[in-house]
Design a protein around this motif. Structure first.
Motif, PDB file in Angstrom:
ATOM      1  N   ALA A  43      81.331  14.381  57.099  1.00  0.00           N
ATOM      2  CA  ALA A  43      82.121  14.538  55.871  1.00  0.00           C
ATOM      3  C   ALA A  43      82.012  15.970  55.365  1.00  0.00           C
ATOM      4  O   ALA A  43      80.937  16.584  55.414  1.00  0.00           O
ATOM      5  N   VAL A  44      83.120  16.513  54.875  1.00  0.00           N
ATOM      6  CA  VAL A  44      83.119  17.846  54.279  1.00  0.00           C
ATOM      7  C   VAL A  44      84.088  17.847  53.104  1.00  0.00           C
ATOM      8  O   VAL A  44      85.170  17.243  53.170  1.00  0.00           O
ATOM      9  N   ASN A  45      83.701  18.507  52.017  1.00  0.00           N
ATOM     10  CA  ASN A  45      84.563  18.638  50.841  1.00  0.00           C
ATOM     11  C   ASN A  45      85.324  19.951  50.956  1.00  0.00           C
ATOM     12  O   ASN A  45      84.743  21.041  50.885  1.00  0.00           O
ATOM     13  N   CYS A  46      86.637  19.861  51.118  1.00  0.00           N
ATOM     14  CA  CYS A  46      87.453  21.055  51.356  1.00  0.00           C
ATOM     15  C   CYS A  46      87.530  21.971  50.139  1.00  0.00           C
ATOM     16  O   CYS A  46      87.870  23.153  50.271  1.00  0.00           O
ATOM     17  N   GLY A  47      87.233  21.429  48.957  1.00  0.00           N
ATOM     18  CA  GLY A  47      87.302  22.260  47.758  1.00  0.00           C
ATOM     19  C   GLY A  47      85.980  22.894  47.397  1.00  0.00           C
ATOM     20  O   GLY A  47      85.909  23.689  46.455  1.00  0.00           O
ATOM     21  N   ALA A  48      84.921  22.562  48.121  1.00  0.00           N
ATOM     22  CA  ALA A  48      83.585  23.057  47.763  1.00  0.00           C
ATOM     23  C   ALA A  48      83.228  24.351  48.472  1.00  0.00           C
ATOM     24  O   ALA A  48      82.206  24.964  48.156  1.00  0.00           O
ATOM     25  N   LEU A  49      84.030  24.792  49.453  1.00  0.00           N
ATOM     26  CA  LEU A  49      83.723  25.979  50.235  1.00  0.00           C
ATOM     27  C   LEU A  49      84.852  27.002  50.122  1.00  0.00           C
ATOM     28  O   LEU A  49      86.028  26.636  50.010  1.00  0.00           O
ATOM     29  N   ALA A  50      84.488  28.278  50.163  1.00  0.00           N
ATOM     30  CA  ALA A  50      85.496  29.343  50.196  1.00  0.00           C
ATOM     31  C   ALA A  50      86.321  29.215  51.471  1.00  0.00           C
ATOM     32  O   ALA A  50      85.823  28.735  52.493  1.00  0.00           O
ATOM     33  N   PRO A  51      87.594  29.623  51.448  1.00  0.00           N
ATOM     34  CA  PRO A  51      88.471  29.439  52.623  1.00  0.00           C
ATOM     35  C   PRO A  51      87.889  29.977  53.924  1.00  0.00           C
ATOM     36  O   PRO A  51      87.962  29.315  54.958  1.00  0.00           O
ATOM     37  N   THR A  52      87.301  31.209  53.899  1.00  0.00           N
ATOM     38  CA  THR A  52      86.758  31.766  55.146  1.00  0.00           C
ATOM     39  C   THR A  52      85.566  30.953  55.635  1.00  0.00           C
ATOM     40  O   THR A  52      85.402  30.732  56.839  1.00  0.00           O
ATOM     41  N   GLU A  94      86.809  27.602  57.132  1.00  0.00           N
ATOM     42  CA  GLU A  94      87.360  27.754  58.482  1.00  0.00           C
ATOM     43  C   GLU A  94      86.248  27.758  59.524  1.00  0.00           C
ATOM     44  O   GLU A  94      86.314  27.054  60.544  1.00  0.00           O
ATOM     45  N   SER A  95      85.212  28.544  59.267  1.00  0.00           N
ATOM     46  CA  SER A  95      84.091  28.601  60.201  1.00  0.00           C
ATOM     47  C   SER A  95      83.360  27.270  60.265  1.00  0.00           C
ATOM     48  O   SER A  95      82.934  26.838  61.337  1.00  0.00           O
ATOM     49  N   PRO A 137      78.994  25.612  66.462  1.00  0.00           N
ATOM     50  CA  PRO A 137      80.018  24.736  67.044  1.00  0.00           C
ATOM     51  C   PRO A 137      81.104  24.318  66.065  1.00  0.00           C
ATOM     52  O   PRO A 137      82.261  24.129  66.465  1.00  0.00           O
ATOM     53  N   GLY A 138      80.786  24.135  64.788  1.00  0.00           N
ATOM     54  CA  GLY A 138      81.767  23.645  63.834  1.00  0.00           C
ATOM     55  C   GLY A 138      81.792  22.128  63.768  1.00  0.00           C
ATOM     56  O   GLY A 138      81.351  21.428  64.688  1.00  0.00           O
ATOM     57  N   LEU A 139      82.335  21.611  62.681  1.00  0.00           N
ATOM     58  CA  LEU A 139      82.290  20.163  62.434  1.00  0.00           C
ATOM     59  C   LEU A 139      83.201  19.374  63.364  1.00  0.00           C
ATOM     60  O   LEU A 139      82.915  18.219  63.682  1.00  0.00           O
ATOM     61  N   PHE A 140      84.312  19.966  63.810  1.00  0.00           N
ATOM     62  CA  PHE A 140      85.177  19.239  64.749  1.00  0.00           C
ATOM     63  C   PHE A 140      84.425  18.949  66.047  1.00  0.00           C
ATOM     64  O   PHE A 140      84.554  17.862  66.623  1.00  0.00           O
ATOM     65  N   GLU A 164      93.299  20.504  69.927  1.00  0.00           N
ATOM     66  CA  GLU A 164      92.608  21.730  70.296  1.00  0.00           C
ATOM     67  C   GLU A 164      92.185  22.507  69.060  1.00  0.00           C
ATOM     68  O   GLU A 164      92.917  22.582  68.070  1.00  0.00           O
ATOM     69  N   ILE A 165      90.989  23.085  69.105  1.00  0.00           N
ATOM     70  CA  ILE A 165      90.512  23.954  68.032  1.00  0.00           C
ATOM     71  C   ILE A 165      90.235  25.327  68.613  1.00  0.00           C
ATOM     72  O   ILE A 165      89.894  25.465  69.799  1.00  0.00           O
ATOM     73  N   LEU A 166      90.361  26.348  67.775  1.00  0.00           N
ATOM     74  CA  LEU A 166      90.058  27.712  68.198  1.00  0.00           C
ATOM     75  C   LEU A 166      88.974  28.247  67.280  1.00  0.00           C
ATOM     76  O   LEU A 166      89.245  28.622  66.134  1.00  0.00           O
ATOM     77  N   PRO A 167      87.722  28.281  67.745  1.00  0.00           N
ATOM     78  CA  PRO A 167      86.641  28.831  66.914  1.00  0.00           C
ATOM     79  C   PRO A 167      86.935  30.275  66.530  1.00  0.00           C
ATOM     80  O   PRO A 167      87.591  31.018  67.276  1.00  0.00           O
ATOM     81  N   VAL A 168      86.456  30.692  65.356  1.00  0.00           N
ATOM     82  CA  VAL A 168      86.655  32.070  64.904  1.00  0.00           C
ATOM     83  C   VAL A 168      86.000  33.022  65.904  1.00  0.00           C
ATOM     84  O   VAL A 168      84.825  32.882  66.243  1.00  0.00           O
ATOM     85  N   GLY A 169      86.778  33.967  66.406  1.00  0.00           N
ATOM     86  CA  GLY A 169      86.256  34.950  67.364  1.00  0.00           C
ATOM     87  C   GLY A 169      86.327  34.501  68.802  1.00  0.00           C
ATOM     88  O   GLY A 169      85.929  35.264  69.708  1.00  0.00           O
ATOM     89  N   ALA A 170      86.830  33.282  69.068  1.00  0.00           N
ATOM     90  CA  ALA A 170      86.894  32.789  70.449  1.00  0.00           C
ATOM     91  C   ALA A 170      88.227  33.174  71.082  1.00  0.00           C
ATOM     92  O   ALA A 170      89.245  33.338  70.403  1.00  0.00           O
TER      93      ALA A 170
END
Length: 461
Positions: free
Chosen positions: A202-211, A214-215, A233-236, A268-274
């Motif tokens: 679970a993640v709250n989309c409003g609790a974190l800054a956009p950048t 994304e990470s 790795p990221g939550l996905f 498909e996901i694209l990690p930041v910097g990948a």
């Protein structure tokens, strides 16, 4: 289940009269004239309703009955002990109520008053049984399943839709005001899906800054930004094979909405910097208290993402729209609160306090009710019943005026006062069960036909 009433009185004539009265109302009746036989009958019959006259042998003093009441409650804490006392024993009877007795009646006991008090006690037992049953059945599967308790039509519709959606992989959007239990519904859905043995993230989309969001969602590669000292790795990826719950998706920035849409369309996901995308198998369940359709119209939420996340929409009702569920939920939260208050006894909610709770709007919904019950248990100070004075000031001022015609006129006879009390209790039960007569009868400890007869007598529909 037919409740057994244990009559304890040293006068055989009173026991005969009470036995006949209670048997006509459908109760099983056991009886005893002294403490040893009373304890024996309690164990033999497993009676949970007790009518106890304090004046018992060998001394014939009220202290004999008081000592027996303490022993009965020690052996069976859930029992509802109704104390019968003379006028001179009222202070002692009140002390017994403070120590766990359900109620007391002054002699001479009016038969209708006795039946009304016993019926309320039986209804309280039925409610406690229902709470315990639901807690046992749900706790084994979901842990804290507070949001899954209830029988109101709007709630049952939402739960049924959740159960039907669970075995599929269709994205689900859960909508509702803050505090209505959106995350618990998401966990309930995951627990019944083919992914139940995999992760629920679970993640709250409003609790974190956009950048940062994304990470957090898609992961990043070492060196992708200043603080990226190693791969993440990221939550996905962490939810691969399981369920990712995006709470408050309406707070997600438009740039991230585009990336989320691609994941939902391609997997498909694209990690930041990948340089290359990763493939994941994740079911996305989203939730919001916002009106996404209005946001789509205002172009603050993408319409293509809206239709993607809204494969099935489950709308959760406000607590104010589930008044019939409030007694069950309030007792459930009260039971949970005992873990936070050391040595707190099994505690019930008095009819007066319940009327106050039912009159509230509950803008904070289930979360607000939970906090109210925690506070009330602390304020009760070890008493076995929550009274109006234990509620917060905002709740104490919220009870509605009694409906016209429910209060007896000044100077009314005892019979008229009893009739007014009975009419109020029946009307309250019908309101609490949204007019369901079978449920109201069970609430009051009556047969359905008995309730219909009393409704006809009091002009209730």
């Amino acid at each position: 289940m037919t409740e057994t009433v244990l009559l304890i009185d040293d006068d055989p004539g009173f026991r005969d009269a009470y036995r006949e009265l209670l048997a006509l109302e459908g109760y099983a009746v056991a009886e005893a004239g002294a403490a040893p036989k009373a304890l024996s009958e309690l164990r033999r019959t497993s009676a949970r309703l007790v009518v106890l006259d304090l004046m018992l042998p060998p001394t014939g003093r009220a202290e004999e009955g008081a000592a027996l009441a303490d022993r009965l409650l020690a052996e069976r804490p859930a029992a509802k002990v109704i104390v019968v006392s003379g006028a001179g024993e009222t202070p002692l009877a009140l002390r017994l109520v403070e120590r766990g007795a359900y109620d007391f009646l002054a002699k001479p006991v009016d038969p209708d008053v006795l039946l009304s008090v016993v019926a309320r006690a039986a209804a309280r037992l039925a409610l406690e049984d229902r709470v315990a049953e639901l807690e046992r059945s749900l706790a084994a599967r979901e842990g804290d399943a507070s949001a899954m308790l209830g029988q109101s039509p709007a709630f049952l519709e939402a739960r049924t839709l959740c159960e039907r959606a669970a075995p599929t992989d269709v994205p689900v959007l859960i909508t509702g005001d803050s505090g209505t239990g959106k995350e618990v519904f998401a966990r309930y859905l995951h627990a019944r899906s083919r992914r139940k043995d995999k992760a629920f993230i679970a993640v709250n989309c409003g609790a974190l800054a956009p950048t940062l969001l994304e990470s957090t969602l898609f992961g990043h590669r070492k060196g992708a930004f200043t603080s990226a000292i190693k791969d993440a790795p990221g939550l996905f990826v962490e939810a691969d094979g399981g369920t990712l719950f995006l709470d408050e998706i309406g707070d997600m920035e438009p740039a991230l909405q585009v990336k989320l849409l691609r994941v939902l369309e391609t997997g498909e996901i694209l990690p930041v910097g990948a340089a290359r995308p990763l493939t994941v198998d994740v079911r996305v369940v989203s939730a919001t208290h916002r009106a996404l359709e209005s946001m789509v119209a205002d172009r603050t939420f993408r319409d293509d993402l809206y239709w993607r996340v809204r494969g099935i929409e489950i709308a959760l009702p406000r607590l104010a729209d589930r008044v019939g569920d409030l007694p069950l939920l309030a007792q459930h939260f009260l039971n949970l609160s005992r873990a936070l208050v050391p040595r707190s006894p099994a505690t019930a909610i008095s009819p007066g306090a319940m009327r106050r709770l039912e009159a509230c709007d509950w803008p904070g919904n289930l979360r607000e009710l939970r906090h109210e019950m925690q506070r009330a248990l602390v304020m009760a100070g070890g008493r076995g019943e929550i009274l109006e004075e234990d509620l917060s000031p905002a709740r104490r001022g919220s009870a509605p005026a009694a409906p016209a015609g429910d209060e007896p006129a000044e100077g009314a006879t005892l019979e008229e006062k009893i009739a007014a009390l009975e009419r109020r209790e029946i009307a309250a039960a019908l309101r609490a069960t949204q007019g369901n007569r079978s449920q109201a009868a069970a609430w009051l400890g009556l047969s359905r036909q008995g309730l219909l007869n009393k409704m006809d007598r009091h002009g209730l529909k």
